[in-house]
Design a protein around this motif. Structure first.
Motif, PDB file in Angstrom:
ATOM      1  N   ILE A  75      -9.781  11.204  -4.241  1.00 38.97           N
ATOM      2  CA  ILE A  75      -8.890  10.374  -3.726  1.00 38.97           C
ATOM      3  C   ILE A  75      -9.593   9.726  -2.186  1.00 38.97           C
ATOM      4  N   SER A  76     -10.807  11.126  -2.133  1.00 41.09           N
ATOM      5  CA  SER A  76     -11.799  11.095  -1.160  1.00 41.09           C
ATOM      6  C   SER A  76     -13.470  11.459  -1.213  1.00 41.09           C
TER       7      SER A  76
ATOM      8  N   ILE B 165       1.151  -1.105   0.265  1.00 41.14           N
ATOM      9  CA  ILE B 165       0.085   0.091   0.272  1.00 41.14           C
ATOM     10  C   ILE B 165       1.059   1.237  -0.107  1.00 41.14           C
ATOM     11  N   ILE B 166       0.567   2.415  -0.818  1.00 42.52           N
ATOM     12  CA  ILE B 166       1.432   3.067  -0.904  1.00 42.52           C
ATOM     13  C   ILE B 166       1.457   4.240   0.138  1.00 42.52           C
ATOM     14  N   GLY B 167       3.087   4.655   0.937  1.00 36.92           N
ATOM     15  CA  GLY B 167       3.369   4.741   2.321  1.00 36.92           C
ATOM     16  C   GLY B 167       3.478   3.801   3.048  1.00 36.92           C
TER      17      GLY B 167
ATOM     18  N   ILE C  24      -2.442   3.667  -9.297  1.00 37.09           N
ATOM     19  CA  ILE C  24      -3.010   5.344  -9.052  1.00 37.09           C
ATOM     20  C   ILE C  24      -3.303   5.523 -10.862  1.00 37.09           C
ATOM     21  N   LEU C  25      -5.037   5.697 -10.509  1.00 31.31           N
ATOM     22  CA  LEU C  25      -5.167   6.253 -12.339  1.00 31.31           C
ATOM     23  C   LEU C  25      -4.402   7.743 -12.038  1.00 31.31           C
ATOM     24  N   GLN C  26      -4.073   7.653 -13.857  1.00 30.28           N
ATOM     25  CA  GLN C  26      -3.760   8.158 -14.584  1.00 30.28           C
ATOM     26  C   GLN C  26      -4.873   9.533 -14.804  1.00 30.28           C
TER      27      GLN C  26
ATOM     28  N   GLN D 166      -1.787  -1.213  -5.499  1.00 27.60           N
ATOM     29  CA  GLN D 166      -2.124  -0.093  -4.980  1.00 27.60           C
ATOM     30  C   GLN D 166      -1.730   0.531  -6.585  1.00 27.60           C
TER      31      GLN D 166
ATOM     32  N   GLU E 181      -8.111  11.205 -14.642  1.00 25.73           N
ATOM     33  CA  GLU E 181      -8.830  13.088 -12.610  1.00 25.73           C
ATOM     34  C   GLU E 181      -9.820  12.452 -12.195  1.00 25.73           C
TER      35      GLU E 181
ATOM     36  N   ILE F 213      -9.571   1.740  -0.766  1.00 25.46           N
ATOM     37  CA  ILE F 213      -9.510   1.863   0.564  1.00 25.46           C
ATOM     38  C   ILE F 213     -11.135   3.265   1.012  1.00 25.46           C
ATOM     39  N   VAL F 214     -11.307   2.197   2.536  1.00 29.07           N
ATOM     40  CA  VAL F 214     -11.915   4.100   2.852  1.00 29.07           C
ATOM     41  C   VAL F 214     -11.640   5.124   4.330  1.00 29.07           C
TER      42      VAL F 214
ATOM     43  N   ARG G  52      -9.264   6.895  -6.908  1.00 31.22           N
ATOM     44  CA  ARG G  52      -7.946   7.286  -7.423  1.00 31.22           C
ATOM     45  C   ARG G  52      -7.253   6.780  -7.610  1.00 31.22           C
ATOM     46  N   SER G  53      -7.239   5.630  -5.950  1.00 27.39           N
ATOM     47  CA  SER G  53      -5.174   4.787  -6.341  1.00 27.39           C
ATOM     48  C   SER G  53      -6.687   3.181  -6.064  1.00 27.39           C
TER      49      SER G  53
END
Lengths: 81, 135
Positions: B121-122, B13-15, B113-115, B111, B117, B84-85, B97-98
């Motif tokens: 993300i929320s 997962i990113i991060g 990332i969609l290019q 995970q 837009e 992810i929620v 978005r991801s």
């Protein structure tokens, strides 16, 4: 870091080892803002740098805290009705 | 998803790149939401949902390299998508978005990332009761 000066419509090529190049073009420029075009082979995801930071931050915010667990159960059960 | 409603997943997962082993379980006995638990740190847990339950026309393109990354030698491939929620001030949001792309046959996930837009993300989800889309 390599820093290059470019005029409008001038390009930068990043030569790939396997012959797949990335092309960057300065499309337009204003005082504080430049528009940049990017052509990359399949498999590259091109995103604004800050998006990656935002996704990292939101992933960190998404980690469950104990206090949230019951709340989530309530909200999600409510949502599925 | 087997009878115990738990599957092991391997991915990043990113991060949270230092964590690679997760357990996906279905705590409410439904197909979604799921709980994604780190196998190495009990403090790392996420809620993930089927994005199509939020937006039934959710769609995106994925490069072949993503699928290749998720394959193993078995050649088995069943792809699932979960998002992810985020819980904030008692409201629920989902990161469209991801998404997590999961090979449910091998347990490998990533995970992406969609290019495009188009997706947030929320994206708020608890304002979509009864399938009404207020946005």
């Amino acid at each position: 870091m390599l820093v290059l000066s470019r005029k409008r419509n001038e390009t930068i090529i990043i030569k790939g080892k396997d012959g797949e190049d990335i092309k960057i073009i300065l499309v337009d420029t204003e005082r504080n803002k430049s528009r940049i075009g990017i052509e990359a082979p399949k498999g590259y995801t091109i995103i604004r740098g800050e998006l990656l930071t935002e996704i990292k931050d939101i992933n960190k915010k998404s980690v469950l805290k104990d206090i949230e667990k019951e709340e989530i159960k309530r909200l999600i059960n409510g949502q599925n009705k | 998803m087997d009878k115990t409603n738990k599957i092991r997943l391997k991915g990043k997962i990113i991060g949270f790149e230092e964590f690679t082993n997760y357990l996906l379980e279905s705590p409410f006995g439904k197909s979604s939401p799921f709980r994604l638990l780190s196998c190495t740190d009990e403090n790392i847990a996420f809620i993930v949902i089927n994005p199509y339950s939020v937006l039934n026309d959710y769609s995106f393109c994925v490069d072949d390299s993503v699928f290749r990354e998720l394959q193993d030698n078995s050649g088995k491939e069943t792809i699932g998508v979960l998002c992810i929620v985020i819980v904030q001030d008692k409201n629920l949001y989902v990161n469209l978005r991801s998404p997590l792309i999961i090979n449910t046959a091998t347990g490998k996930f990533t995970q992406i990332i969609l290019q495009n837009e188009k997706y947030s993300i929320s994206f708020p989800i608890n304002v979509h009761k009864n399938g009404k889309n207020k946005k």
